[in-house]
Design an enzyme around this catalytic site. Structure first.
Site, PDB file in Angstrom:
ATOM      1  N   ASP A 340     -26.815  25.974 -39.274  1.00  0.00           N
ATOM      2  CA  ASP A 340     -26.028  24.675 -38.904  1.00  0.00           C
ATOM      3  C   ASP A 340     -25.806  23.768 -40.141  1.00  0.00           C
ATOM      4  OD1 ASP A 340     -24.774  22.907 -36.950  1.00  0.00           O
ATOM      5  OD2 ASP A 340     -26.460  21.449 -37.658  1.00  0.00           O
ATOM      6  N   GLY A 489     -18.737  22.812 -36.543  1.00  0.00           N
ATOM      7  CA  GLY A 489     -17.535  22.160 -36.094  1.00  0.00           C
ATOM      8  C   GLY A 489     -16.704  21.697 -36.888  1.00  0.00           C
ATOM      9  N   LYS A 516     -21.609  28.167 -30.183  1.00  0.00           N
ATOM     10  CA  LYS A 516     -22.493  28.723 -31.397  1.00  0.00           C
ATOM     11  C   LYS A 516     -23.265  29.903 -30.969  1.00  0.00           C
ATOM     12  CE  LYS A 516     -22.897  24.204 -33.619  1.00  0.00           C
ATOM     13  NZ  LYS A 516     -23.733  23.341 -34.256  1.00  0.00           N
TER      14      LYS A 516
END
Length: 645
Positions: A340, A489, A516
């Protein structure tokens, strides 16, 4: 159990001395002849041997019963059979049957087995001592601030949520909480693995068990008992050490079959020496007992659990918490790791990345100092990012906010404005087109402009700051041959900039939290074994979908249910360390399994007397020495496991 084996060993060893002295074979070997013989000496030897057999051999006899009742014969079965055959055969010889007495071999065999078990248990306890060390981190009392302002020392179990506690310099923090007064630095090394002291001021979180530095602080208690960070860590370490791995199952199956092979080998040895070679029963029995002793799958039974205990202790000390051992072992085969972006590869907060001077009249440091002075009265993330870029703030007067466009104020007698590109357009303020600013915009960075006394002096670019550790982590993963990817994002320009800076193999931009997990599936569909590394909250579905889910930067919240591995610090390098540890752990397991099985392949023929024609004959006691030695080698090999940075 360690104390029990130690006690049985010393008592049995003391009784073994007269048994050896009274042994006819030892007397002849020492050239004493009949000088130490007397009427009833064999009965005294029998008495001492009986005590050694039933007292010293009790753990093995009990183990025989336990294993057979579970229909799972193992090492205890072999030891118990070996000592029982030696004891009962020797006993009948004492009472009149022609044969050879094995009392000294029996006693020394039990001594060595007890010693081996004692050493083994000390090794296992030493490896598992992480739990004890963690438990010792907590102080016994806390300085509780009472309502009347007095301070009272109370036991930890009398602390409740919301209580205020004073912590003096050098003391251990008694509970998880939040600093409400004071400023200090805290050593969290034993808990998180972070070697540098962490500075703490008001509103900062502190972890129970960490050590306060130079300042006195008052904290408000937020977690106690089982909810505390330390308790959760202890629970995770315990679960990980108790959980059986796939490699452990392999070792257990191998140990079971080795037990069967040992029993069959013992029977075959007895048959060959009696029926085919026509040796006497005493010689055949000695060979059989030696075979059964030397093939005890002790080293094999210890090969995996000890490595598991050591690796779990190492990981706990370094802030790497394993929740699922199978997933941890699977991480050695990872082919791709997805990170991430926000809060994992980056710090999750705005910071200054570039300064562009549009007029040579002003230095970069002065431009930042002026901008930070104006922004010090704003709560906007951009303002905070600029303020954090300077060490000391200059005083500002006549501060005014320009809604949606920026802010202005008087700094050192000059009017300084920090404004958006929109403000320049609205006020027709032109600046010479600068290729640097175009490049910064293309990277998705936020650019603000600084005007001094109405003149445009420069621009400041801000972005979510990339962690310095991220670059090292990605480089190390590439060395391991693992593909590196990123999920975010954020818009494509930002994602492309971060991916380029870090040298990532791939990235996915503008991904919503609910998408995701689909991206993880997409990477898995390429035939890759995938790990997902995220903060464990909005990344939960992706962590669950991945082959290995790694929650990073969990801080004091280690109960991340969807992750297989929890990393306490917000450091991407810890994800690399856990993979390196998994590879090193597996190597140790394989080395131990090869040694344990290879040793038996060599030892069985030797114990059976295959080299007796060359005068090489092992007695049961020597067989026990070799068996114990193999166990010690496996234990030492496990203990030298390390995390390679």
């Amino acid at each position: 159990m360690v104390a029990d084996f130690r006690k049985r060993f010393w008592i049995s060893l003391a009784l073994t001395v007269p048994i050896i002295i009274l042994s006819p074979m030892i007397q002849n070997f020492l050239g004493l002849g009949e000088s130490l013989r007397f009427i009833g000496d064999l009965f005294i030897s029998f008495l001492f041997s009986t005590i050694v057999f039933f007292y010293g051999g009790w753990p093995f006899l009990k183990g025989l019963y336990d294993e057979l009742s579970k229909k799972n014969p193992g090492m205890m079965t072999l030891i118990a059979l070996a000592i029982s055959v030696a004891y009962f055969y020797s006993s009948v010889v004492v009472f009149g049957v022609t044969g050879k007495i094995f009392f000294w071999e029996l006693a020394t065999l039990i001594d060595i087995m007890l010693l081996g078990h004692w050493i083994e248990m000390k090794s296992v306890m030493g490896a598992s001592r992480a739990l004890e060390e963690l438990a010792k981190l907590m102080p016994s009392e806390a300085h509780k601030l009472m309502e009347d302002g007095s301070v009272q020392d109370v036991p930890l179990d009398e602390l409740y949520l919301g209580d205020r506690v004073l912590i003096k310099p050098g003391e251990k923090i008694p509970a998880d909480g939040k600093v409400v007064e004071g400023k200090t630095s805290v050593n969290e090394a034993m808990i998180t693995g972070e070697s540098k002291p962490v500075s703490k001021k008001e509103e900062a979180k502190v972890i129970g068990g960490s050590i306060n530095g130079e300042g006195s602080i008052t904290i408000s208690v937020e977690k106690t008992g089982k909810d505390s960070f330390l308790s959760q860590v202890i629970d995770l370490v315990q679960q990980a050490q108790e959980s059986k791995s796939k490699t452990q199952d392999l070792a257990n199956r191998a140990a079971f079959w080795l037990t069967i092979i040992a029993i069959v080998s013992g029977a075959v040895t007895m048959f060959v020496w009696l029926a085919l070679v026509h040796q006497d029963f005493a010689f055949a029995l000695e060979r059989t007992v030696t075979v059964m002793v030397i093939t005890c799958p002790h080293a094999l039974g210890l090969a995996i659990p000890l490595v598991v205990a050591v690796s779990t202790a190492i990981s706990a000390r370094n802030g790497l918490l394993i929740r699922d051992r199978a997933a941890f072992e699977a991480s050695r085969n990872l082919q791709a790791i997805i990170f991430d972006k926000t809060g994992t590869l980056t710090e999750g907060k705005f910071g200054v990345t570039d300064t562009v001077i549009l007029d040579d009249k002003l230095e970069e440091s002065k431009l930042l100092a002026y901008a930070a002075a104006v922004e010090q009265n704003s709560e906007h993330p951009i303002a905070k990012g600029i303020m954090n870029s300077v060490e000391k703030l200059i005083k500002v007067t006549d501060f005014k906010s320009i809604p949606g466009k920026g802010a202005k104020g008087k700094v050192e007698g000059k009017e300084v404005m920090v404004v958006s590109p929109g403000y320049l357009r609205e006020n027709n303020i032109e600046f010479q087109q600068n290729g640097k600013i175009d490049k910064l915009n293309a990277q998705g960075k936020t650019v603000v402009f600084v005007l001094v006394d109405g003149e445009l002096q420069g621009a400041i670019a801000l972005a979510d700051i990339i962690r310095p550790e991220s670059k090292k982590a990605i480089a190390r993963l590439k060395e391991m041959g693992i593909q590196t990817m990123m999920l975010t994002g954020d818009n494509r320009q930002v994602a492309e900039y971060v991916a380029k800076e870090l040298g990532l193999d791939d990235y996915f931009a503008e991904v919503l939290p609910n998408e995701k997990a689909d991206k993880v599936k997409e990477v898995q569909s390429r035939g890759l074994i995938v790990a997902m590394t995220g903060d464990g909250v909005n990344d939960a579905p992706a962590l669950a979908q991945a082959d290995v889910g790694i929650a990073i930067g969990a801080g004091t919240d280690v109960a991340v249910e969807t992750a297989d591995i929890v990393l306490v610090r917000s450091n991407p390098e810890d994800a690399v360390d856990i993979i390196a540890l998994a590879k090193a752990t597996y190597r140790k397991m394989v080395q131990n399994l090869i040694w344990a099985t290879g040793y038996n392949a060599f030892a069985i023929p030797l114990a059976a007397g295959a080299l007796s024609v060359y005068g090489i004959i092992l007695n049961p006691a020597m067989g026990a020495v070799l068996m114990s030695l193999s166990t010690v080698i496996v234990a030492i090999n496990a203990r030298i496991l390390k995390v390679k940075k």
